[in-house]
Write an enzyme that holds these catalytic residues in place. Structure first.
Site, PDB file in Angstrom:
ATOM      1  N   TYR A   1       6.580  -5.411   3.417  1.00  0.00           N
ATOM      2  CA  TYR A   1       6.723  -4.514   4.521  1.00  0.00           C
ATOM      3  C   TYR A   1       7.354  -4.844   5.357  1.00  0.00           C
ATOM      4  O   TYR A   1       7.118  -6.114   6.299  1.00  0.00           O
ATOM      5  CB  TYR A   1       5.095  -3.534   4.407  1.00  0.00           C
TER       6      TYR A   1
ATOM      7  N   ASP B   1      -0.418  -7.105  -1.542  1.00  0.00           N
ATOM      8  CA  ASP B   1      -0.665  -6.277  -0.453  1.00  0.00           C
ATOM      9  C   ASP B   1      -0.304  -5.048  -1.973  1.00  0.00           C
ATOM     10  O   ASP B   1       1.017  -5.102  -2.606  1.00  0.00           O
ATOM     11  CB  ASP B   1       0.616  -6.127   0.231  1.00  0.00           C
TER      12      ASP B   1
ATOM     13  N   LYS C   1      -2.348   5.161   2.991  1.00  0.00           N
ATOM     14  CA  LYS C   1      -1.374   5.830   2.228  1.00  0.00           C
ATOM     15  C   LYS C   1      -2.377   6.232   0.824  1.00  0.00           C
ATOM     16  O   LYS C   1      -2.494   7.424   1.444  1.00  0.00           O
ATOM     17  CB  LYS C   1      -0.356   4.853   1.291  1.00  0.00           C
TER      18      LYS C   1
HETATM   19  C1  LIG Z   1       2.309   1.771   5.227  1.00  0.00           C
HETATM   20  C2  LIG Z   1       2.121   0.001   4.859  1.00  0.00           C
HETATM   21  C3  LIG Z   1       1.489  -0.631   5.199  1.00  0.00           C
HETATM   22  C4  LIG Z   1       1.310  -0.882   7.004  1.00  0.00           C
HETATM   23  O1  LIG Z   1      -0.226  -0.086   7.218  1.00  0.00           O
HETATM   24  P1  LIG Z   1      -0.403   0.626   8.248  1.00  0.00           P
HETATM   25  O2  LIG Z   1      -1.906   1.451   7.779  1.00  0.00           O
HETATM   26  O3  LIG Z   1       0.457   1.861   8.796  1.00  0.00           O
HETATM   27  O4  LIG Z   1      -0.756  -0.122   9.193  1.00  0.00           O
HETATM   28  C5  LIG Z   1       1.635  -2.457   4.739  1.00  0.00           C
HETATM   29  N1  LIG Z   1       2.327  -2.705   3.413  1.00  0.00           N
HETATM   30  C6  LIG Z   1       2.612  -1.497   3.251  1.00  0.00           C
HETATM   31  C7  LIG Z   1       2.757  -1.719   1.658  1.00  0.00           C
HETATM   32  C8  LIG Z   1       2.143  -0.059   3.208  1.00  0.00           C
HETATM   33  O5  LIG Z   1       3.207   0.748   2.841  1.00  0.00           O
END
Ligand SMILES: *Cc1c(COP(=O)(O)O)cnc(C)c1O
Length: 386
Positions: free
Chosen positions: A104, A176, A201
């Site tokens: 990311y 992640d 998300k």
């Molecule tokens: C959006 C996202 C992030 C960061 O998250 P935020 O809530 O915007 O800080 C990290 N990893 C992945 C895979 C993401 O899609």
């Protein structure tokens, strides 16, 4: 804690206050910065929003830990707060980490710029090729870091090999798992030490808050919590409430995301003007075998390349009527972006094209609308205007 065996039941009932607070069926919002103490309370017993120990935090921690099969969990003010705080809790100046080569964007910059500035070195790995990792190990390697499903090419690493490699070499394994959500994959259950989420998300799912979470081994979560208390990225109780409410419908949403994305991927694969579809649920995808082995569902994210490059791709974005053109992902509404104009704008063209992020690539966060109607819309958008 694990009183419910099915995740669809856990999403609703796990970690809820028992007995309910004053009979409340929905978790009330405790919008108070601090709480009364008896006067002789130890510093560690003080309840304060920044210390992530208010009732709204505790309920989420218990629920998320149950969902992922983790010893403990911690919510944070954003996904990046979870990732940065967790990395800073386990890495120190002079340390080295191995990180997947298609992270990311925010994580990539954090690792390549901010951690480097603190004297923490990194080597990037092909997470699908475990035999290539050992030569990169150093005496000071402490962490191996991957993503369950990567953006925007939706690659799936050899997740079991990451866990085994970390155990063999005494590293902290971190993943992640934002794109999978606990419905499709539960990293702590698979042996990962720490699992990270952007709850912005799928976990929240309604594109209306920014939040994050870390789950995993109790002793490590305690270190992350200590670091979070200092760095200050605590989640506000009102956002806790919204996240909690969103999580309750994660099961139905995620099953629908999985189903819709599969149907749309199959439709796109059959279109003559689509030259490539990246979706780990397609048998033709190079990540299919790993995705089947590790994941309970293939997720709602896909990307595809249209013939005719930038102009053709932009034409599709101009003609769609249902999906919104926006970055981010994981909400109930379908979103389209061209990664070269958003998430991967900073990446040099040759490097992008070498991995398959071309000017004609479109990423779709498939929502929970009617799949049939989305397909009809994509069909008209793909038709060459003559
Ligand atoms: C959006 C996202 C992030 C960061 O998250 P935020 O809530 O915007 O800080 C990290 N990893 C992945 C895979 C993401 O899609």
């Amino acid at each position: 804690m694990l009183r419910y065996k099915d995740i669809d039941t856990q999403l609703i009932h796990a970690g809820e206050p028992d007995p309910p607070i004053d009979g409340a069926v929905a978790m009330p919002i405790f919008q108070t910065a601090m709480f009364h103490t008896a006067g002789d309370a130890d510093y560690h017993d003080i309840r304060y929003i920044r210390l992530s120990n208010t009732p709204n935090h505790r309920v989420l921690h218990d629920k998320l830990a149950a969902l992922e099969g983790a010893e403990a969990a911690l919510v944070t003010a954003s996904g990046m707060a979870a990732i940065s705080t967790a990395l800073l809790a386990v890495l120190h100046p002079g340390d080295h980490l191995l990180a997947q080569n298609c992270l990311y964007g925010g994580t990539y910059s954090l690792v390549a710029e901010d951690l480097a500035a603190l004297g923490i070195a990194v080597d990037f790995i092909d997470a699908t090729a475990p035999e290539s990792w050992e030569p990169l190990l150093r005496e000071n390697t402490r962490v191996i870091y991957v993503e369950t499903i990567s953006n925007p090419l939706v690659e799936v690493p050899d997740l079991d090999a990451v866990v085994a490699f970390a155990r063999e070499h005494g590293l902290v394994s971190m993943v992640d798992s934002t794109f999978a959500s606990p419905v499709n994959y539960r990293p702590p259950e698979a042996g990962f030490d720490l699992s990270l989420h952007s709850c912005t998300k799928y976990l929240n799912g309604h594109s209306d808050i920014v939040a994050g979470a870390v789950t995993g081994r109790g002793e490590l979560i305690e270190r992350v919590r200590h670091k979070l208390n200092h760095l200050g990225g605590a989640l506000d109780p009102h956002a806790c409430f919204l996240l909690h409410r969103g999580i309750k419908t994660l099961g139905v949403r995620m099953h629908r995301h999985n189903e819709n994305a599969m149907r749309i991927a199959r439709f796109l694969e059959a279109q003559p003007r689509v030259v490539r579809v990246n979706y780990p649920g397609l048998e033709s995808n190079v990540h299919y075998a790993r995705a089947r082995k590790f994941l309970d569902g293939f997720g709602g994210m896909l990307s595809f390349e249209v013939e005719g490059g930038e102009t053709a791709a932009q034409g599709v974005l101009d003609r769609v009527r249902i999906p919104l053109i926006a970055p981010s992902l994981g909400g109930v509404e379908s979103l389209l972006t061209r990664p070269v104009t958003t998430s991967h704008r900073g990446m040099p063209r040759e490097a992008r094209e070498a991995v398959g992020i071309t000017d004609g690539l479109i990423r779709m966060s498939v929502g929970i609308e009617s799949a049939g109607e989305l397909i009809d819309d994509l069909e008209q958008a793909l038709a060459e205007p003559r």
